[in-house]
Design an enzyme around this catalytic site. Structure first.
Site, PDB file in Angstrom:
ATOM      1  N   CYS A 145       0.846  -1.210   0.000  1.00  0.00           N
ATOM      2  CA  CYS A 145       0.000   0.000   0.000  1.00  0.00           C
ATOM      3  C   CYS A 145       0.870   1.245   0.000  1.00  0.00           C
ATOM      4  O   CYS A 145       0.387   2.334  -0.293  1.00  0.00           O
ATOM      5  CB  CYS A 145      -0.986  -0.007   1.170  1.00  0.00           C
ATOM      6  SG  CYS A 145      -0.225  -0.332   2.730  1.00  0.00           S
ATOM      7  N   THR A 146       2.159   1.096   0.269  1.00  0.00           N
ATOM      8  CA  THR A 146       3.080   2.230   0.243  1.00  0.00           C
ATOM      9  C   THR A 146       3.884   2.301  -1.062  1.00  0.00           C
ATOM     10  O   THR A 146       4.790   3.136  -1.192  1.00  0.00           O
ATOM     11  CB  THR A 146       4.079   2.131   1.415  1.00  0.00           C
ATOM     12  OG1 THR A 146       4.681   0.836   1.348  1.00  0.00           O
ATOM     13  CG2 THR A 146       3.392   2.306   2.759  1.00  0.00           C
TER      14      THR A 146
END
Ligand code: ADP
Length: 478
Positions: A283-284
């Site tokens: 998600c990063t």
């Protein structure tokens, strides 16, 4: 052909459930990586009942003794790392190096929170009243539900469970269906380390079945979730309706601004590591890059060169530098995002909309409009969109024009721009000359906007705040 690993529920200290549900190895067509039980609401109910029964005694257990169990679990996971990492690769796909690193992260997290067994848990104040002392302490919140995704199948359960446990809570975890084995390894390590029965429970199964049952149960006083924004926002409503505490880590569309004064090769390395490590399934992960004219061509040449270092293959093969895409569904998302970008006028500097099975090579899309879906919507694959901007100001404002706000980066050699960027960028985590993905375990992590509930941070000391509430006691001494 390897025999499948067998994942089980852990309910009240017992490994339960018939492992019937097949999870195929994403790197090897036809190989079953894991068999796991498909939990029911009744299984969730049993796990919650066990947690309710076990929690008070666990909260009374001296803090150092709780810490010692986490430290012991870390030691067991360390001994078991080769097996745990190999099972992780088979079910999730990342490379063995990445998987070993992830198991190491779970170990580090258990060590960090285990060491809090000796930490102070409150403060003492003098009072405005004579002969009075005031103390504060943090009380456990009770029984916490954890719902976790497939992309870090042992690290995320560990970084939610460890602060919950050290704080005196009991836990019911529902891991992602694609990756049941990694969470089972965590559960077994905690169990073997001597965690009392019922304090940590795992129930495998579908989100709408087991996850929903956990979220709706009034005995679950807090829920920590990592996954998609759509599911997270739905869970937030459910939890708010019954006034339970909720923590959400959801999507991201993490941007990097590369400006003229950056080192072009260094910037390309930062962007490729952020975009293509872990098959872009973080998600990063970096998924959009804003580039100013003076560095544009040199940066793109270097980025294409670095992208060439990522060759998708079987994560268990040491020659692979990138794992496969996790599933057919995810591959469809990657492929259609790239096809849509091409149809919208973007060109591909590397990669294509084709795949070899689930092997999908890094895509760098150039000539992308700032408002195009590839530049605005989360994909969760090894796809980086490059958007040309005239200068720093335009780049910063385009980067901030997003529904998400998880991580963001800048590549620059300028103190002025790096500090201005850190001040004005709308993201929970800011990286200067470092990839947007990759986090230290002892510092707060979380986002703003649609990336996060933006109430309680995860990881480090901050994490325990979600799992506790503060009690203030006035003590009259005369
Ligand atoms: P991803 O795209 O990463 O699979 P999801 O949000 O679909 O993200 O899934 C993350 C976690 O949430 C998984 O454990 C999944 O089973 C669970 N989940 C999915 N839908 C629901 C739901 N309606 N209620 C509770 N949990 C859910």
């Amino acid at each position: 052909m390897t025999t499948p690993a067998l994942a089980r529920h852990l309910i009240d200290g017992e490994l339960l459930g018939e492992p019937m549900k097949e999870r195929a190895n994403p790197a090897r067509i036809g190989e079953i990586a894991v068999l796991s039980p498909s939990g029911t609401p009744a299984d969730a109910d049993d796990a919650i009942s066990a947690a309710v029964a076990a929690q008070p005694q666990w909260a009374r257990t001296p803090l150092p003794a709780r810490g010692a169990i986490l430290l012991k679990a870390a030691e067991l996971l360390r001994e078991r790392t080769p097996q745990v990492a190999a099972d992780l690769v088979r079910e999730e796909g990342k490379t063995i190096g990445e998987a070993t690193g992830e198991v190491g992260r779970a170990i580090g997290v258990l060590q960090f929170f285990g060491s809090l067994g000796w930490a102070s848990t409150g403060s003492t104040f003098s009072s405005a009243l004579p002969g009075t002392t005031i103390t504060t302490r943090r009380e456990p919140i009770g029984v916490v539900g954890l719902i976790t995704p497939w992309n870090f199948p042992i690290a995320i359960p560990a970084w939610k469970a460890a602060p919950a446990l050290i704080s005196g809570n009991a836990v019911v975890l529902k891991p992602a269906e694609l990756t049941p084995m990694s969470a089972t390894h965590l559960a077994v390590a905690l169990h073997d380390a001597g965690l009392p029965h019922g304090v940590f429970n795992v129930v495998h199964g579908g989100g709408r079945v087991v996850g929903d049952a956990i979220a709706r149960d009034p005995r679950v006083t807090a829920l920590s979730f990592t996954g998609s924004t759509t599911v997270g926002l739905g869970l937030e409503k459910t939890l708010q309706t019954r006034r339970a505490r909720v923590q959400l880590e959801m999507g991201g569309k993490n941007g990097v601004l590369v400006i003229d004064d950056a080192d072009a090769r260094r910037a390309a390395q930062v962007v490729s590591a952020g975009g293509f490590s872990l098959t872009g399934q973080a998600c990063t992960a970096t998924s959009r890059v804003y580039v100013t004219p003076g560095i544009h061509d040199e940066f793109l040449d270097a980025l294409a060169e670095f992208a060439g270092n990522y060759t998708p293959g079987d994560g268990l093969d040491n020659a692979s530098t990138m794992g496969p895409v996790v599933s057919d569904d995810q591959l469809q998302r990657d492929v259609s995002a790239v096809q849509q970008a091409i149809d919208g006028g973007a060109r591909l500097l590397t990669g294509s909309a084709d795949s070899d099975g689930l092997r999908f090579a890094p895509v760098i899309a150039i000539d992308v409009e700032h408002t195009a879906p590839i530049a605005t919507e989360e994909i969760f694959g090894p796809v980086v969109a490059v958007i040309d901007v005239p200068d720093y100001e335009a780049g910063l404002s385009a980067l901030n024009d997003s529904a998400y706000g998880l991580t963001a980066g800048i590549c620059t050699t300028s103190l002025k721009y790096s500090s201005d960027f850190a001040d004005r960028v709308q993201a929970g985590v800011v990286k200067v000359n470092r990839p947007t993905s990759g986090l230290d375990l002892h510092v707060p992590f979380g986002g703003i906007k649609e990336s996060s509930s933006n109430t309680f941070r995860e990881q480090g000391h901050s994490a325990t705040q979600f799992y506790t509430w503060e009690k203030t006691t006035y003590i009259g001494t005369e």
